[in-house]
Motif scaffolding. Structure first.
Motif, PDB file in Angstrom:
ATOM      1  N   SER A  12       0.826  -1.213   0.000  1.00  0.00           N
ATOM      2  CA  SER A  12       0.000   0.000   0.000  1.00  0.00           C
ATOM      3  C   SER A  12       0.859   1.261   0.000  1.00  0.00           C
ATOM      4  O   SER A  12       0.471   2.285  -0.557  1.00  0.00           O
ATOM      5  CB  SER A  12      -0.936   0.007   1.209  1.00  0.00           C
ATOM      6  OG  SER A  12      -0.177  -0.113   2.409  1.00  0.00           O
ATOM      7  N   GLY A  13       2.044   1.193   0.604  1.00  0.00           N
ATOM      8  CA  GLY A  13       2.856   2.397   0.773  1.00  0.00           C
ATOM      9  C   GLY A  13       3.609   2.850  -0.465  1.00  0.00           C
ATOM     10  O   GLY A  13       3.961   4.018  -0.578  1.00  0.00           O
ATOM     11  N   CYS A  14       3.872   1.953  -1.388  1.00  0.00           N
ATOM     12  CA  CYS A  14       4.662   2.334  -2.569  1.00  0.00           C
ATOM     13  C   CYS A  14       3.890   3.338  -3.431  1.00  0.00           C
ATOM     14  O   CYS A  14       2.791   3.026  -3.899  1.00  0.00           O
ATOM     15  CB  CYS A  14       5.012   1.103  -3.408  1.00  0.00           C
ATOM     16  SG  CYS A  14       5.788   1.548  -4.976  1.00  0.00           S
ATOM     17  N   PRO A  15       4.434   4.514  -3.673  1.00  0.00           N
ATOM     18  CA  PRO A  15       3.723   5.527  -4.471  1.00  0.00           C
ATOM     19  C   PRO A  15       3.507   5.108  -5.924  1.00  0.00           C
ATOM     20  O   PRO A  15       2.689   5.693  -6.616  1.00  0.00           O
ATOM     21  CB  PRO A  15       4.653   6.745  -4.407  1.00  0.00           C
ATOM     22  CG  PRO A  15       5.507   6.533  -3.217  1.00  0.00           C
ATOM     23  CD  PRO A  15       5.698   5.047  -3.126  1.00  0.00           C
ATOM     24  N   ALA A  16       4.250   4.106  -6.383  1.00  0.00           N
ATOM     25  CA  ALA A  16       4.112   3.677  -7.773  1.00  0.00           C
ATOM     26  C   ALA A  16       3.503   2.272  -7.877  1.00  0.00           C
ATOM     27  O   ALA A  16       3.501   1.683  -8.958  1.00  0.00           O
ATOM     28  CB  ALA A  16       5.466   3.717  -8.459  1.00  0.00           C
ATOM     29  N   LEU A  70       9.952   4.690  -8.639  1.00  0.00           N
ATOM     30  CA  LEU A  70      10.298   6.119  -8.615  1.00  0.00           C
ATOM     31  C   LEU A  70      11.511   6.384  -7.726  1.00  0.00           C
ATOM     32  O   LEU A  70      11.902   7.526  -7.523  1.00  0.00           O
ATOM     33  CB  LEU A  70       9.088   6.940  -8.162  1.00  0.00           C
ATOM     34  CG  LEU A  70       7.861   6.869  -9.083  1.00  0.00           C
ATOM     35  CD1 LEU A  70       6.631   7.466  -8.393  1.00  0.00           C
ATOM     36  CD2 LEU A  70       8.112   7.587 -10.402  1.00  0.00           C
TER      37      LEU A  70
END
Lengths: 92, 473
Positions: free
Chosen positions: A38-42, A62
């Motif tokens: 869930s935390g990965c912005p990509a 990223l």
């Protein structure tokens, strides 16, 4: 706007080898929250249900380092991509 | 007696060309000198200084060192300097002007910021303050919005012009160490190892080298924020109308409240020349706790009733993510050792209260350069020989400001209602205050007090005010 449409706007120079990976799948199996996903912005990390494994698509990374730091078990092998590879921002 | 005018002018021209010829040669000579020292340095694999990372801190150090006559190589893993670099977008005049006076006449800048707003977002709108002053702009602006991919590329050219060597596509994989001293770097380049008297670590928030030499234990998730940002294109005229500014002028808006879903988080909206930078950062530990996706937070912010009209008809041009150091004073690692120094984000030098980072980065780079110049004079690159960096940083605004707010990150983590209860309460109270519905003002006042009692309690409110005041003292 969908994340995949946003990532489409970003320039990547993909390397042939990954610069990040889960070290031990057994550790991931015991991880309840799996905050890397869930935390990965990509949205590079996903849980593959059949094999019960956490997999990564490094090509769209990223290079922020969130997964490395958010992993409660320090179970992510993270290095910078080789020189010239990876994300290439136009604005930054 | 007098030479004919017609002859004199060409003669003067010839003389002028003759005497200025060496001047014309200067850039070529300079290039040769640069090339020869770089070749010499490469041949014996030895520079005076290697800087890891071409961001504001590393490049400021490089400009300063090159101007002092030292042989400097900046190693940058991106295709060009700036291609991996991200920040919210505000760059201050001070302290870069110390080494590059009047840089704003030629640097790629977006808009000079003349108005700074702070908005507390509630579910239905916001309550805010704004400070606008002509003195922020004028001939020496206080700060500008910038794009790091453009700005850092320009700054790298300045470092190169000063005599530094910028090596791109060069990832530093580890530090070379001999007898407990850092003596260079191992890279992915063909002749992998490069040696130097001093290595300046300027690799940014996600620093791997400090961890590898055991200086920095693994960064904790509550010491950094994960931030995402979008560049949203809009015509310059629309931006000037929407923000009530003249061409070349801009506005920044810092945002907090419901947008961080109960976590410690901040949003920002900055006006660029022909675009808006909109971003949000959430403490990485809260990102894990709340199981929210960064892009979902950003999308929700775009739909907020106070934000949506500012972005209307804009189109997204780029999306990016980066870590922001949030640990403050207590998270600053050891700053130097035998043969190495650490600067900028890698040293966690960010003042999140004032959303300052790049100015702390530049200052640390300049102070590190000064310490290296001194070490070179004394030919002492031991920890003791480089210790003047720590002292100079401690006495500068950088560590003084971080020290002033050292309790804040812990305070905010333990008082989440500053991001939840209060922004909503203030927005609802403000709305009640201005709503006309036949109720008497005394009744309205009673309702407001009841609202405070129910949501936080008068004692809680007073304690928060006192404790918060003490933390920021």
């Amino acid at each position: 706007m969908k994340l995949e449409d946003k990532l489409f706007l970003v320039t990547f120079v993909p390397d042939s080898e990954t610069h990040l990976s889960a070290i031990k799948q057994e550790t991931c199996r015991t991880c309840a929250g799996k905050p890397c996903i869930s935390g990965c912005p990509a949205a590079c990390w996903e849980h593959e249900a059949e094999k019960n494994e956490v997999l990564v698509s490094f090509e769209g990374c990223l290079e922020c380092g969130t997964c490395r730091i958010i992993c409660p078990y320090h179970n992510i092998q993270w290095k910078y991509p080789r020189g010239g590879f990876g994300v290439k921002y136009k604005f930054g | 007696m007098h030479e004919p005018q017609g002859l004199r002018t060409p003669a003067k021209m010839v003389a002028a060309v003759y005497f200025s010829f060496p001047l014309l040669l200067l850039p070529i000579l300079r290039a040769c000198r640069t090339k020869s020292f770089v070749e010499a340095a490469m041949a014996e694999d030895k520079f005076d200084v290697i800087v890891v990372g071409a961001g504001p801190s590393g490049l400021a150090a490089a400009v300063s060192l090159a101007k002092a006559g030292l042989e400097v190589a900046v190693l940058e893993r991106g295709v060009f300097a700036g291609s991996k670099n991200v920040m919210g977008g505000v760059f201050y005049r001070h302290p870069l002007e110390e080494i590059l006076p009047d840089f704003w006449h030629e640097a790629p800048l977006e808009r000079a910021i003349v108005e700074q707003r702070l908005w507390m977002l509630g579910a239905h709108g916001h309550t805010g303050i704004a400070v606008r002053s002509d003195t922020f702009g004028g001939i020496k602006p206080n700060c500008w919005t910038v794009f790091r991919a453009k700005f850092d590329r320009w700054l790298a050219q300045k470092a190169e012009a000063a005599g530094a060597m910028i090596l791109t596509e060069a990832t530093v994989e580890s530090l070379l160490r001999e007898n407990g001293k850092v003596v260079g770097v191992h890279t992915n380049l063909e002749d992998g190892d490069l040696r130097a008297d001093v290595v300046i670590i300027a690799e940014g928030a996600n620093s791997l080298l400090l961890r590898d030499i055991g200086v920095h234990p693994e960064i904790k998730p509550n010491q950094v924020a994960t931030a995402v940002k979008e560049i949203i294109a809009l015509p310059a005229g629309k931006i000037e109308d929407r923000f009530n500014v003249e061409p070349g002028q801009g506005v920044t808006i810092e945002l907090f409240g419901s947008l961080s879903r109960g976590g410690v988080g901040l949003g920002f909206l900055y006006a660029n020349r022909e675009s808006i930078s909109l971003g949000i950062g959430l403490l990485t530990s809260d990102l894990a706790r709340l199981q929210v996706k960064p892009n979902d937070l950003l999308e929700a912010l775009k739909e907020h009733p106070s934000i949506r009209p500012l972005l209307a008809s804009g189109s997204t041009e780029e999306y990016m993510a980066h870590l922001i150091p949030e640990g403050g004073y207590n998270a600053v690692p050891r700053l130097y050792g035998a043969g190495w120094l650490v600067v900028g984000d890698a040293a966690m030098l960010v003042d999140s209260v004032h959303r300052e980072g790049s100015n702390l980065a530049v200052k640390s780079g300049l102070l590190a350069a000064a310490a290296v110049v001194r070490a070179k004079e004394n030919n002492d690159f031991s920890a003791a020989g480089l210790a003047s960096y720590r002292n100079a940083l401690r006495d500068s605004f950088v560590m003084r400001d971080l020290k002033k707010y050292k309790g804040l990150s812990h305070f905010l983590e333990s008082h989440p209602h500053f991001f939840t209860v209060y922004p909503d309460l203030i927005n609802d109270a403000g709305t009640a205050f201005f709503t006309v519905n036949g109720q008497s003002k005394r009744e309205m006042q009673r309702r407001l007090l009841k609202m405070i009692r129910q949501r936080r309690g008068l004692l809680g409110l007073m304690l928060d005010a006192v404790q918060g005041g003490l933390t920021l003292q």
